[in-house]
Design an enzyme around this catalytic site. Structure first.
Site, PDB file in Angstrom:
ATOM      1  N   ASN A  34       0.438  -1.047  -0.066  1.00 17.83           N
ATOM      2  CA  ASN A  34       0.132   0.006   0.589  1.00 17.83           C
ATOM      3  C   ASN A  34       1.137   1.322  -0.030  1.00 17.83           C
ATOM      4  O   ASN A  34       0.636   2.295  -0.414  1.00 17.83           O
ATOM      5  CB  ASN A  34      -0.746   0.044   1.269  1.00 17.83           C
ATOM      6  CG  ASN A  34      -0.107   0.285   2.625  1.00 17.83           C
ATOM      7  OD1 ASN A  34       1.029   0.258   2.447  1.00 17.83           O
ATOM      8  ND2 ASN A  34      -0.648   0.015   3.138  1.00 17.83           N
ATOM      9  N   LYS A  35       2.026   0.778  -0.195  1.00 18.77           N
ATOM     10  CA  LYS A  35       3.182   2.567  -0.336  1.00 18.77           C
ATOM     11  C   LYS A  35       3.300   3.289  -1.258  1.00 18.77           C
ATOM     12  O   LYS A  35       2.092   2.794  -2.216  1.00 18.77           O
ATOM     13  CB  LYS A  35       4.238   2.081   0.443  1.00 18.77           C
ATOM     14  CG  LYS A  35       4.989   1.516   1.619  1.00 18.77           C
ATOM     15  CD  LYS A  35       3.578   2.476   2.880  1.00 18.77           C
ATOM     16  CE  LYS A  35       4.362   1.963   4.131  1.00 18.77           C
ATOM     17  NZ  LYS A  35       3.046   0.993   4.534  1.00 18.77           N
TER      18      LYS A  35
END
Length: 385
Positions: free
Chosen positions: A191-192
């Site tokens: 999710n970065k």
């Protein structure tokens, strides 16, 4: 038919990830060593634009663990940690048998409060327990108050382990996050801002530190023709396949930052005419945030009784993911009883704060759904971006 899920932040493909992965299989470098690892480390060193050395690992948590070891943290020591953060910032302290000392936030960056930090250090020193390190976090991509925190760090000679898990692409006074402490870390979870599927790096100021970190990350194998170990090591090295994903993602990093910042601008515009909703922004031109996640604060006393939870539930009903700000570590059951310094700033932020969908791959259709849902909740005609 159920509407497509709009996630708060998901992986965004777009570079040449498959090219680098195919090179792995062509050359049979399916291991925790190989050209993609070397290349990914080099790509990051060039991007960070400082005299730093990067070691690729299998998670940001592993990087924090090794960073604490490099700073000499041992069982019985104390380590200061920002309370408003993900648990991965604090867990490695306990891995080592050390004690976390949690510090409240300040309202402009959501990060560690310099006043509470110094009070904590003074008190711990009076108790004969000078902290061994300070874990400071750039929450949601917003740099912490670097000058103030570094001044306190220097004054009391306590090194900073800079948790930049969410802050690749952010900077303070032109210097990239990840290079602002004695040791830094980055995360590449799915999710970065960019991803390696799972992974992280440690950022050191010397080649000796990097070499030590990689030695520990590869089971601390001594120089010998046989397998010999004189100290405990870890299985923390990044795979050559994951590093290949990272190399492809590095090619689109700058664009991902632009798109995340555009999502933040979308929300600033969206809430412009809404009373009781504050969109967190950079305090001054010194701060440049990648706005990994856009965060808002909802004040029900100023908007007719709409709470953070009412807004979150309304978004969820439309299959739009949002989530409260991190629950402070000192309020977590697993950390109950550890020392805490400050007031209730972090607690109030948690009770009233919400992170909104912020991905670099959100479409105009996604934004329209988000906008319409919020309009219904607040019964407002909001200017669209």
């Amino acid at each position: 038919m159920k509407k497509k899920r709009i996630y708060i932040s998901e992986a965004h493909k777009g570079g040449r990830e498959l090219f680098y992965i195919q090179e792995v299989f062509k050359d049979n470098w399916i291991a925790t060593e190989g050209p993609n690892i070397v290349g990914f480390e080099s790509d990051l060193e060039n991007y960070l634009q400082e005299e730093v050395h990067v070691g690729a690992l299998n998670s940001g948590t592993a990087a924090l663990h090794l960073g604490l070891i490099l700073l000499g943290v041992k069982s019985g020591d104390e380590v200061i940690c920002q309370t408003m953060t993900f648990s991965a910032s604090a867990n490695p302290i306990v891995y080592l048998g050390a004690t976390p000392i949690f510090i409240d936030s300040e309202v402009e960056t959501l990060n560690m409060c310099p006043v509470a930090l110094e009070k904590a250090i003074v008190h711990r020193i009076l108790l004969g327990k000078k902290p061994k390190a300070i874990i400071a976090v750039h929450l949601y991509g917003m740099p912490f108050r670097v000058d103030e925190i570094r001044a306190i760090s220097c004054k009391y000679e306590i090194p900073i382990l800079e948790d930049s898990a969410e802050a690749l692409g952010s900077s303070y006074k032109g210097k990239k996050c990840g290079t602002l402490g004695e040791i830094g870390i980055l995360s590449f979870n799915g999710n970065k801002i960019i991803t390696t599927s799972g992974g992280g790096v440690i950022v050191t100021k010397t080649l000796e530190q990097k070499s030590k970190a990689i030695f520990l990350a590869t089971q601390a194998r001594d120089e010998a023709p046989h397998y010999q170990h004189s100290q405990i090591g870890y299985n923390y090295r990044m795979s050559n396949i994951c590093a290949g994903i990272g190399r492809g993602q590095m090619e689109v990093l700058d664009n991902h930052v632009i798109l995340r910042r555009e999502m933040h601008d979308f929300y600033v515009n969206l809430f412009e005419n809404i009373d009781g909703v504050l969109v967190f922004n950079e305090p001054s031109a010194d701060f440049f945030s990648n706005f990994w996640l856009t965060a808002i604060l909802v004040d029900e006393t100023k908007n007719g009784g709409i709470t953070r939870e009412i807004l979150r539930a309304a978004l969820e009903a439309e299959n739009i993911e949002s989530r409260p700000l991190w629950k402070p570590m000192h309020l977590q059951p697993v950390f109950e009883g550890y020392p805490y310094y400050g007031a209730k700033v972090a607690e109030t932020l948690f009770e009233n704060g919400l992170c909104l969908p912020s991905g670099s791959n959100l479409s105009d259709e996604d934004r329209e759904r988000i906008s319409k849902t919020i309009q219904v909740v607040f019964k407002k005609e909001i200017k669209n971006s």
